[in-house]
Write a protein that holds these residues in place. Structure first.
Motif, mmCIF file in Angstrom:
data_model
loop_
_atom_site.group_PDB
_atom_site.id
_atom_site.type_symbol
_atom_site.label_atom_id
_atom_site.label_comp_id
_atom_site.label_asym_id
_atom_site.label_seq_id
_atom_site.Cartn_x
_atom_site.Cartn_y
_atom_site.Cartn_z
ATOM 1 N N GLU A 176 17.708 -53.941 0.166
ATOM 2 C CA GLU A 176 17.624 -55.321 0.661
ATOM 3 C C GLU A 176 16.822 -56.190 -0.308
ATOM 4 N N THR A 177 15.683 -55.672 -0.745
ATOM 5 C CA THR A 177 14.783 -56.449 -1.600
ATOM 6 C C THR A 177 15.377 -56.681 -2.987
ATOM 7 N N LYS A 178 16.025 -55.646 -3.530
ATOM 8 C CA LYS A 178 16.505 -55.695 -4.911
ATOM 9 C C LYS A 178 17.986 -56.072 -5.028
ATOM 10 N N ASN A 179 18.620 -56.376 -3.908
ATOM 11 C CA ASN A 179 20.046 -56.746 -3.903
ATOM 12 C C ASN A 179 20.936 -55.656 -4.497
ATOM 13 N N VAL A 180 20.604 -54.401 -4.189
ATOM 14 C CA VAL A 180 21.470 -53.284 -4.566
ATOM 15 C C VAL A 180 22.582 -53.187 -3.525
ATOM 16 N N PRO A 181 23.852 -53.139 -3.939
ATOM 17 C CA PRO A 181 24.949 -53.118 -2.962
ATOM 18 C C PRO A 181 24.898 -51.891 -2.049
ATOM 19 N N PHE A 182 24.945 -52.129 -0.747
ATOM 20 C CA PHE A 182 24.972 -51.053 0.238
ATOM 21 C C PHE A 182 25.607 -51.590 1.505
ATOM 22 N N LYS A 183 25.924 -50.682 2.426
ATOM 23 C CA LYS A 183 26.473 -51.087 3.718
ATOM 24 C C LYS A 183 26.150 -50.019 4.750
ATOM 25 N N LYS A 184 25.667 -50.432 5.909
ATOM 26 C CA LYS A 184 25.484 -49.511 7.029
ATOM 27 C C LYS A 184 26.822 -49.368 7.751
ATOM 28 N N THR A 185 27.581 -48.396 7.346
ATOM 29 C CA THR A 185 28.902 -48.182 7.922
ATOM 30 C C THR A 185 28.847 -47.457 9.260
ATOM 31 N N GLY A 186 27.811 -46.636 9.449
ATOM 32 C CA GLY A 186 27.803 -45.701 10.562
ATOM 33 C C GLY A 186 28.686 -44.504 10.247
ATOM 34 N N LYS A 187 28.463 -43.434 10.957
ATOM 35 C CA LYS A 187 29.193 -42.189 10.702
ATOM 36 C C LYS A 187 29.531 -41.507 12.013
ATOM 37 N N LEU A 188 30.733 -40.905 12.056
ATOM 38 C CA LEU A 188 31.131 -40.053 13.171
ATOM 39 C C LEU A 188 31.220 -38.609 12.684
ATOM 40 N N ILE A 189 30.497 -37.718 13.332
ATOM 41 C CA ILE A 189 30.662 -36.282 13.123
ATOM 42 C C ILE A 189 31.513 -35.796 14.294
ATOM 43 N N VAL A 190 32.676 -35.242 13.991
ATOM 44 C CA VAL A 190 33.684 -35.063 15.049
ATOM 45 C C VAL A 190 33.934 -33.592 15.390
ATOM 46 N N ALA A 191 34.217 -33.372 16.659
ATOM 47 C CA ALA A 191 34.797 -32.117 17.142
ATOM 48 C C ALA A 191 36.273 -32.384 17.367
ATOM 49 N N VAL A 192 37.125 -31.675 16.621
ATOM 50 C CA VAL A 192 38.560 -31.895 16.715
ATOM 51 C C VAL A 192 39.147 -31.150 17.906
ATOM 52 N N GLU A 193 38.611 -29.981 18.194
ATOM 53 C CA GLU A 193 39.078 -29.162 19.314
ATOM 54 C C GLU A 193 37.935 -28.961 20.305
ATOM 55 N N ALA A 194 38.297 -28.658 21.550
ATOM 56 C CA ALA A 194 37.287 -28.513 22.598
ATOM 57 C C ALA A 194 36.299 -27.386 22.299
ATOM 58 N N ASP A 195 36.769 -26.325 21.619
ATOM 59 C CA ASP A 195 35.867 -25.204 21.355
ATOM 60 C C ASP A 195 34.817 -25.540 20.294
ATOM 61 N N GLU A 196 34.916 -26.702 19.650
ATOM 62 C CA GLU A 196 33.899 -27.132 18.687
ATOM 63 C C GLU A 196 32.782 -27.947 19.339
ATOM 64 N N ILE A 197 32.971 -28.318 20.597
ATOM 65 C CA ILE A 197 31.995 -29.191 21.255
ATOM 66 C C ILE A 197 30.605 -28.551 21.360
ATOM 67 N N PRO A 198 30.471 -27.246 21.706
ATOM 68 C CA PRO A 198 29.120 -26.670 21.765
ATOM 69 C C PRO A 198 28.364 -26.772 20.438
ATOM 70 N N LYS A 199 29.051 -26.540 19.333
ATOM 71 C CA LYS A 199 28.394 -26.657 18.017
ATOM 72 C C LYS A 199 28.010 -28.105 17.735
#
Length: 375
Positions: free
Chosen positions: A83-106
Motif C-alpha cells: 500500500e505504502t510503496k504502490n507495489v501492485p497487489f490484490k486481495k483476491t481471497g481464496k477457496l480451499i475446496v472439497a470436491v467430494e463428500a469424503d474430503e470434508i473431514p480433512k
C-alpha cells in the motif's frame, strides 16, 4: 596486544532473491554498511520469480511453526508495504475446496487448524455459497480465506532493491563466495573473481544454493548441516482460449510436498494452474508438453469445463525442501549462532512457500538475531 582493524563492511547478504533483498532494505533502514551479492547477472531469477505469487494466510502449518508465525506477521507487513510503496497487489481471497463428500473431514481439520493459528478471516462455505460466488467451480464445501491475495513479485523485489540501494549498501551481481572463514571477530570472504573482503556478519540467503553454501564455510560443524536437502520441481500451465471466469484463487486439499495443483490469478485476471511436485536432482526449468494430461486430470476435478487443449505449458520453479517425498512437513530452518556456534552467521535453509509472504518478517527476525535483540 594487537588492535583489530575494522571490517570492510558490517554485513554481507548472499543471494538477491526476495528474502535477501528484504534483508538488505532492513539493513539500510538500520543504517548498517553492507553488500548484497548475487551470483546471477540480475536479482530474483530463482525461487522468487518462479512461484505462484500468492500472499498466503497461514492456514496450513502448526501454530508454533516458523512458517505460520512468519507468514501471519509477514502478510500484515507485506500488505502495508505494498500500500505504502504502490507495489501492485490484490486481495483476491481464496477457496480451499472439497470436491467430494469424503474430503470434508480433512477440509474441516484444515479449517480448525487455521482457527487455532489465530486466523480470524476464515469462513466455511457450503455448496450453495460456492455455486453462487464461483459458478464455474465444482465443490461440495470450501474454506474461504478473505485475506489471501496476489502480488507482482518482480515489482516487489524492485521496490526492495530501491530501498536498499544508496548510502549504506548496494547490490553487486555476478559474485559468489569461494570460501568463508572467521578471522578474529570478523569473517574473511573470498569471491569467485579472486577478490577478498571482511564483514562483521554474514547472511546466507542463497535459496537453492543455501545448503551448498555451508560447504564453503571453514570449520562449519557437520552436525549443524540439515539431515536432508531435496529439490521439488513444480510446473505451471496457463489457461488459454477459454471463457471460464473465476474471481478467487482455487486450491484443492494439500498433498505431500506441496499445496496441490491450484488455480491462481495474475493481476490482469489471467488463470494459471500449478505447481505439481516432481522430486529432482538437478535444476531444470523445462515444462514438458506430456504433463498436460496429468494437469487436466487434477484441474477438471474442481473446474469441469476446462478442456485439455486449453492448458498450455507456462513455467517451472524449484523449491528447496528439508524433507523427502515420504515426509509431510519441514519448517523453515533459520540457523543462528545458537544452533551452529559461529558468531555473526545466519543461514536461511528450506525457505520456500510462504517465503514471499514472510519476507519482511524473516528480515526482521534475522536482523534482530544478529543485533542481539529479542525475537
Amino acid at each position: 596486544m594487537g588492535i583489530e582493524l575494522a571490517a570492510d563492511v558490517e554485513y554481507v547478504v548472499f543471494g538477491a532473491g526476495v528474502i535477501g533483498l528484504a534483508c538488505g532494505r532492513r539493513l539500510a533502514e538500520r543504517k548498517k554498511s553492507f553488500f548484497v551479492l548475487e551470483k546471477e547477472n540480475q536479482f530474483g531469477t530463482g525461487i522468487s520469480s518462479r512461484n505462484s505469487e500468492v500472499i498466503h494466510s497461514g492456514i496450513y502449518y502448526g501454530a508454533d511453526s516458523l512458517k505460520t508465525k512468519l507468514c501471519i506477521e509477514g502478510r500484515r507487513l507485506l500488505y502495508e508495504y505494498c500500500e505504502t510503496k504502490n507495489v501492485p497487489f490484490k486481495k483476491t481471497g481464496k477457496l480451499i475446496v472439497a470436491v467430494e463428500a469424503d474430503e470434508i473431514p480433512k477440509l474441516r481439520s484444515l479449517y480448525e487448524n487455521g482457527k487455532r493459528n489465530g486466523i480470524g478471516e476464515l469462513y466455511w462455505w457450503d455448496e450453495s455459497e460456492i455455486k453462487r460466488t464461483e459458478p464455474s467451480v465444482r465443490a461440495v464445501a470450501a474454506i474461504y480465506s478473505s485475506e489471501t491475495g496476489i502480488v507482482e513479485t518482480k515489482d516487489l523485489m524492485s521496490s526492495y532493491l530501491a530501498d536498499l540501494s544508496g548510502e549504506y549498501g548496494s547490490l553487486i551481481c555476478n559474485k559468489y563466495p569461494v570460501s568463508l572463514e572467521t578471522a578474529g571477530k570478523h569473517w574473511r570472504i573470498s569471491l569467485n573473481d579472486g577478490s577478498e573482503f571482511t564483514s562483521e556478519k554474514v547472511i546466507n540467503s542463497c535459496g537453492l544454493g543455501a545448503y551448498d553454501f555451508l560447504g564453503k564455510i571453514r570449520d562449519f560443524p557437520e552436525e549443524s548441516r540439515p539431515a536432508a536437502f531435496r529439490m521439488a520441481k513444480g510446473h505451471y500451465f496457463s489457461l488459454t482460449g477459454s471463457n471460464i471466469r473465476v474471481s478467487h484463487l482455487i486450491y484443492p486439499l494439500p498433498q505431500v510436498g506441496g499445496l496441490g495443483v491450484h488455480l491462481t490469478l495474475d493481476l490482469a485476471g489471467g488463470i494459471r494452474f500449478g505447481p505439481d511436485v516432481e522430486w529432482v536432482e538437478r535444476e531444470n526449468y523445462d515444462v514438458p508438453e506430456n504433463l498436460r494430461s496429468k494437469f487436466y486430470d487434477s484441474v477438471k476435478r474442481y473446474l469441469p469445463q476446462v478442456h485439455p487443449d486449453q492448458l498450455q505449458p507456462s513455467y517451472a520453479g524449484i523449491r528447496p525442501k528439508l524433507h523427502g517425498p515420504e515426509e509431510k512437513f519441514a519448517d523453515f530452518l533459520i540457523q543462528t549462532e545458537k544452533e551452529h556456534g559461529m558468531e555473526g552467521l545466519v543461514n536461511l535453509l528450506g525457505i520456500e512457500s510462504p517465503g514471499v509472504t514472510s519476507s519482511l518478517a524473516i528480515a526482521n527476525l534475522v536482523l534482530n538475531s544478529l543485533e542481539g535483540e529479542s525475537l
